[in-house]
Design a protein around this motif. Structure first.
Motif, short mmCIF file in Angstrom:
data_model
loop_
_atom_site.label_atom_id
_atom_site.label_comp_id
_atom_site.label_asym_id
_atom_site.label_seq_id
_atom_site.Cartn_x
_atom_site.Cartn_y
_atom_site.Cartn_z
N VAL A 109 -1.38 -4.45 -7.02
CA VAL A 109 -2.14 -4.98 -8.04
C VAL A 109 -3.40 -3.99 -8.69
N ARG A 110 -4.02 -3.43 -7.51
CA ARG A 110 -4.79 -2.13 -8.18
C ARG A 110 -4.21 -1.08 -8.77
N ALA A 131 -3.65 -3.39 5.50
CA ALA A 131 -4.02 -2.22 4.25
C ALA A 131 -5.31 -1.72 4.51
N ILE A 164 -4.54 -15.09 -8.46
CA ILE A 164 -5.80 -15.22 -7.44
C ILE A 164 -6.28 -13.87 -7.53
N ALA A 165 -5.93 -12.76 -7.60
CA ALA A 165 -6.56 -11.49 -7.35
C ALA A 165 -7.32 -11.21 -8.63
N ASP A 196 0.65 -7.08 -3.17
CA ASP A 196 -0.61 -7.05 -2.54
C ASP A 196 -1.70 -6.64 -3.38
N SER A 197 -3.02 -6.23 -2.63
CA SER A 197 -4.06 -5.80 -3.34
C SER A 197 -3.78 -4.35 -3.90
N ALA A 198 -3.07 -3.60 -3.06
CA ALA A 198 -3.08 -2.20 -3.49
C ALA A 198 -1.83 -2.22 -4.48
N ASP A 219 -10.97 2.02 -0.40
CA ASP A 219 -11.10 1.86 -1.72
C ASP A 219 -11.80 0.42 -1.92
N GLU A 267 -6.23 2.14 5.43
CA GLU A 267 -7.04 3.12 4.79
C GLU A 267 -8.29 3.76 5.49
N LEU A 279 0.82 -1.16 0.13
CA LEU A 279 -0.13 0.04 -0.17
C LEU A 279 0.70 1.13 -0.02
N GLU A 281 -12.80 -1.16 -4.62
CA GLU A 281 -12.10 -1.94 -5.48
C GLU A 281 -11.02 -2.66 -4.94
N ARG A 282 -10.01 -1.97 -4.43
CA ARG A 282 -8.81 -2.66 -3.61
C ARG A 282 -9.46 -3.79 -2.69
N VAL A 336 -10.46 -6.89 -4.60
CA VAL A 336 -9.32 -7.57 -4.81
C VAL A 336 -8.53 -8.24 -3.58
N SER A 337 -8.45 -7.58 -2.40
CA SER A 337 -8.13 -8.16 -1.27
C SER A 337 -8.94 -9.37 -0.69
#
Lengths: 120, 138
Positions: free
Chosen positions: A77-78, B62, A109-110, A73-75, B97, B66, A33, B99-100, B103-104
């Motif tokens: 990928v985003r 995360a 996976i994401a 991580d997801s951040a 977020d 946020e 992130l 959208e994030r 994904v998480s």
């Protein structure tokens, strides 16, 4: 180990170079992130330069060289998905290359397999 | 060297919870990942399992960071019923977020045995579970 106790191998770095019509953005370390904002800024710079480039210096693709990327991580990928959408608006492809199995697994996976290339 | 208790072998490796309190800021998530690696390794998880715990804890933090409106976040590592349970909370108030977060959730669906994320407008919480029972099967 750095003065703050961080393993240098974990420190996120992003470096950009041009190879003809391709911008190669080399990622190393851990993309989370905190660091995703730095990646977003770097990719925005690449796209800005492409918009303002001279004739004959058109950009066709951005390759994210993930060979030295050790964590995502997801951040992360985003951030890449958002950059890809912005690049596509400029008819520029954006994809990962040299992806390690651990990073590939998380990207898949994401639900972002479209960021991966067969040659990765 | 003593033989671990077969019924609760991991309890001896983490006899009491480990609690971290640190600023709910992005640059501190790395420190929680370091602790997650240490705990998962101590509990005997294989390399892939350690990496999954690192990622899961990162995802939880995360989301806390946020949503947090400043102040600290508290993260706890414990062994409960032969599972590693990592929970965290922080005072919330900022938008997430979505959208994030989607994904998480996709990532957490695969790399944890169970997880919850809840936000009641004043407190954001997560809870992650990674079973340890498969470590003791012959």
């Amino acid at each position: 180990v750095t003065t703050d106790g961080t393993d240098p191998g974990e420190v996120f770095t992003v470096t950009t170079r041009r190879e003809g019509a391709v911008a190669v953005v080399r990622l190393a370390g851990e993309l989370d992130l905190h660091e995703s904002k730095r990646l977003s800024a770097a990719l925005a710079d690449v796209l800005h330069d492409a918009t303002n480039g001279s004739p004959g210096e058109e950009l066709d693709a951005i390759e994210l060289d993930a060979g030295a990327l050790t964590f995502i991580d997801s951040a992360g990928v985003r951030a890449v998905l958002l950059a890809r959408a912005a690049a596509e608006d400029q008819r520029i492809a954006l994809r990962f290359v040299k992806v390690t199995p651990a990073i590939r697994r998380i990207v898949e996976i994401a639900g972002a397999s479209e960021l991966l290339t067969d040659g990765g | 060297m003593s033989t671990p208790d077969a019924a609760h072998p991991s309890d001896a490796r983490l006899p009491s919870p480990i609690v971290l309190q640190l600023p709910a800021e992005p640059e501190f998530i790395r420190l929680v990942r370091l602790m997650a690696s240490g705990v998962a390794t101590r509990l005997g998880l294989p390399v892939d399992g350690v990496q999954d715990v690192r990622i899961a804890v990162d995802e939880g933090c995360a989301t806390l960071v946020e949503a947090a409106r400043g102040g600290p976040m508290t993260i706890e590592f414990a062994v409960v019923d032969d599972s590693l349970v990592v929970s965290g909370h922080a005072a919330s108030g900022e938008p997430i977020d979505e959208e994030r977060l989607n994904v998480s959730r996709q990532i957490l669906d695969v790399i944890t045995d169970d997880y919850t994320v809840s936000n009641n407008d004043t407190t954001i919480r997560f809870r992650l579970v990674r079973g340890l029972e498969d470590l003791h099967r012959g």
